[in-house]
Motif scaffolding. Structure first.
Motif, short mmCIF file in Angstrom:
data_model
loop_
_atom_site.label_atom_id
_atom_site.label_comp_id
_atom_site.label_asym_id
_atom_site.label_seq_id
_atom_site.Cartn_x
_atom_site.Cartn_y
_atom_site.Cartn_z
N ALA A 99 -1.45 10.63 -6.55
CA ALA A 99 -1.13 9.65 -7.60
C ALA A 99 0.38 9.52 -7.79
CB ALA A 99 -1.81 10.06 -8.90
N ARG A 100 1.12 10.59 -7.48
CA ARG A 100 2.57 10.52 -7.68
C ARG A 100 3.22 9.44 -6.83
NH1 ARG A 100 3.33 16.82 -6.69
NH2 ARG A 100 1.97 16.08 -5.02
N ARG A 101 2.56 9.07 -5.74
CA ARG A 101 3.14 8.02 -4.87
C ARG A 101 3.14 6.64 -5.53
NH1 ARG A 101 1.29 9.80 1.23
NH2 ARG A 101 2.07 11.91 0.98
N PHE A 102 2.32 6.49 -6.59
CA PHE A 102 2.31 5.21 -7.31
C PHE A 102 3.34 5.21 -8.45
CE2 PHE A 102 -1.95 5.38 -5.48
CZ PHE A 102 -2.16 4.08 -5.05
N ALA A 103 3.86 6.38 -8.76
CA ALA A 103 4.73 6.50 -9.93
C ALA A 103 5.96 5.62 -9.75
CB ALA A 103 5.13 7.96 -10.14
N THR A 147 0.84 -1.19 0.00
CA THR A 147 0.00 0.00 0.00
C THR A 147 0.88 1.25 0.00
OG1 THR A 147 -0.10 -0.03 2.42
CG2 THR A 147 -1.93 -1.03 1.23
N VAL A 148 0.35 2.31 -0.56
CA VAL A 148 0.97 3.63 -0.39
C VAL A 148 0.05 4.41 0.55
CG1 VAL A 148 2.02 3.63 -2.69
CG2 VAL A 148 -0.20 4.69 -2.37
N LYS A 183 6.22 -1.07 -9.81
CA LYS A 183 6.05 -2.11 -10.83
C LYS A 183 4.72 -2.85 -10.70
CE LYS A 183 9.47 -1.81 -13.54
NZ LYS A 183 8.85 -0.69 -14.27
N GLN A 184 4.12 -2.78 -9.51
CA GLN A 184 2.91 -3.58 -9.26
C GLN A 184 1.71 -3.06 -10.05
OE1 GLN A 184 4.81 -2.36 -6.81
NE2 GLN A 184 5.31 -4.00 -5.36
N ASN A 185 0.75 -3.95 -10.24
CA ASN A 185 -0.56 -3.51 -10.75
C ASN A 185 -1.21 -2.63 -9.69
OD1 ASN A 185 -0.60 -5.31 -13.16
ND2 ASN A 185 -0.59 -6.93 -11.59
N ILE A 186 -2.07 -1.73 -10.14
CA ILE A 186 -2.68 -0.77 -9.21
C ILE A 186 -4.18 -1.04 -9.09
CG2 ILE A 186 -3.21 1.68 -8.87
CD1 ILE A 186 -0.58 2.32 -10.33
N VAL A 187 -4.69 -1.03 -7.86
CA VAL A 187 -6.13 -1.12 -7.64
C VAL A 187 -6.57 0.10 -6.84
CG1 VAL A 187 -8.03 -2.47 -6.67
CG2 VAL A 187 -6.06 -3.65 -7.66
N GLU A 225 1.64 5.44 -17.75
CA GLU A 225 3.05 5.41 -17.34
C GLU A 225 3.73 4.10 -17.71
OE1 GLU A 225 5.45 6.52 -13.30
OE2 GLU A 225 4.18 4.76 -13.25
N ASP A 226 3.00 2.99 -17.54
CA ASP A 226 3.58 1.67 -17.79
C ASP A 226 2.46 0.79 -18.35
OD1 ASP A 226 4.49 -0.92 -17.68
OD2 ASP A 226 5.18 -0.83 -15.60
#
Ligand SMILES: *Cc1c(COP(=O)(O)O)cnc(C)c1O
Length: 352
Positions: free
Chosen positions: A132-136, A121-122, A139-143, A166-167
């Motif tokens: 959202a920048r915290r997910f940047a 988790t972030v 490598k993981q998939n995002i939910v 981004e990916d």
């Protein structure tokens, strides 16, 4: 029993008292009944319950597709969005693992644990918003639930898009359980991106929590993958009455608009009244508000309201210990809630 099974921590749903007459504002159901057209459609199927349902649930997929302006082959339907999410976790998210926000829908980590999927988790910001920048770069998939579960905070589509583009190998799942109450759906980005999955439910904005109907909209390839998994597991995952009810609910746009508008109006009313009573609230775009009052913990507020016949949700998350989540009910339910809160305040002042 298997050690791994013993260690599973199941999801704990909000209380569903059977028979007792609580004012029920704890699990974000609609306070309104299904529309007449939905009831009629479900009733018409009852006489055929001796026959299996359509394993493709074509009638329902077609009405979801028509509503969102996508191809039928992009729609996957399941027994509530919980099942849809489970199949997505199981089939599509395992390899890379999953990252979500620390405050979100409590079922995500449960699916991850059940299917042995790496789960991170972030942290949300101080005001519970997702940055959202915290997910940047992850490598993981995002939910992401959008609006987010528990807080009702909405993440603009431009932020979702930045994560999706981004990916392109990373899947982004946007859980839109609460989107109909003021958010904008990410479905409009599906033409452009193949790594996006939008998940929805008929439980919150379409009066079918007990009918168990959920869906995912994605690329044809992803919808096909989900169907392949489903046919390995439970081909008739939706019963006849639910397929027909779901189809009718998507087609009865007048009732849908009337009821969602009522919830949005009632949300404003409830928020304004709670604020005037000294509550702090998040900016919820969902069919619930998250509220806290100085001097009363979330747990105490929950327990005292329950004693007075009103069920709200206390969430055990450390960050939410001062808060209660209150479903936006009918005007009448809201007025009873407010009356009970006033009683609690008076008791605390030693009056009466
Ligand atoms: C309610 C909810 C669900 C589950 O909905 P069902 O379709 O009833 O299974 C999924 N995600 C979120 C964020 C929810 O709030």
């Amino acid at each position: 029993m298997d050690e791994r099974l013993k260690a599973l921590k199941p999801y704990v749903p909000g209380e569903q008292p059977q028979g007792a007459s609580y004012i029920k504002l704890n699990t974000n159901e609609s306070p309104f009944p299904p529309s007449e057209k939905v009831l009629e459609a479900a009733r018409a199927q009852a006489k055929d319950l001796n026959l299996y349902s359509d394993p493709q649930a074509k009638a329902l997929c077609a009405s979801v597709a028509a509503y969102y302006g996508v191809r039928e082959s992009q729609v996957f339907v399941g027994n509530g969005s919980d099942e849809v999410l489970a199949l997505i976790f199981y089939g599509l998210l395992r390899e890379r693992g999953v990252v979500s926000s620390d405050i979100s829908y409590g079922f995500y980590p449960v699916f991850a644990q059940l299917f042995c999927i790496d789960y991170k988790t972030v942290e949300v910001s101080e005001d519970f918003s997702i940055d959202a920048r915290r997910f940047a770069g992850l490598k993981q998939n995002i939910v992401i639930a959008n609006p987010n579960a528990q807080t009702g905070l909405y993440l603009p589509l431009s932020d979702i898009e930045s994560l999706v583009c981004e990916d392109k190998d990373r899947i982004v799942v946007v859980d839109e359980a609460y989107c109909d109450f003021g958010g904008q759906s990410a479905v409009c980005m599906l033409n452009e991106y193949k790594n996006l999955i939008v998940v929805g439910t008929l439980s919150k904005s379409r009066q079918l929590a007990g009918g168990r109907v959920g869906f995912a909209i994605a690329s044809e390839e992803i919808a096909e993958d989900l169907n392949r998994i489903k046919f390995c597991f439970n081909p008739y995952n939706l019963n006849r009455m639910s397929i027909a009810a779901g189809k009718a609910a998507f087609e009865d746009i007048v009732y849908f608009q009337k009821t969602t508008e009522a919830i949005v109006e009632n949300r404003a009313y409830l928020s304004q009244r709670l604020e005037s009573l000294g509550f702090e609230l998040t900016q919820s775009l969902a069919n619930f508000v998250l509220a806290k009052k100085k001097g009363i913990s979330g747990d105490e507020m929950y327990k005292r309201l329950k004693q007075k016949g009103v069920l709200v949700r206390f969430l055990s998350d450390e960050k939410l210990k001062d808060w209660v989540r209150i479903t936006v009910g009918s005007k009448k339910q809201i007025d009873i809630l407010l009356e009970k809160i006033n009683e609690i305040f008076l008791e605390d002042q030693g009056i009466r």
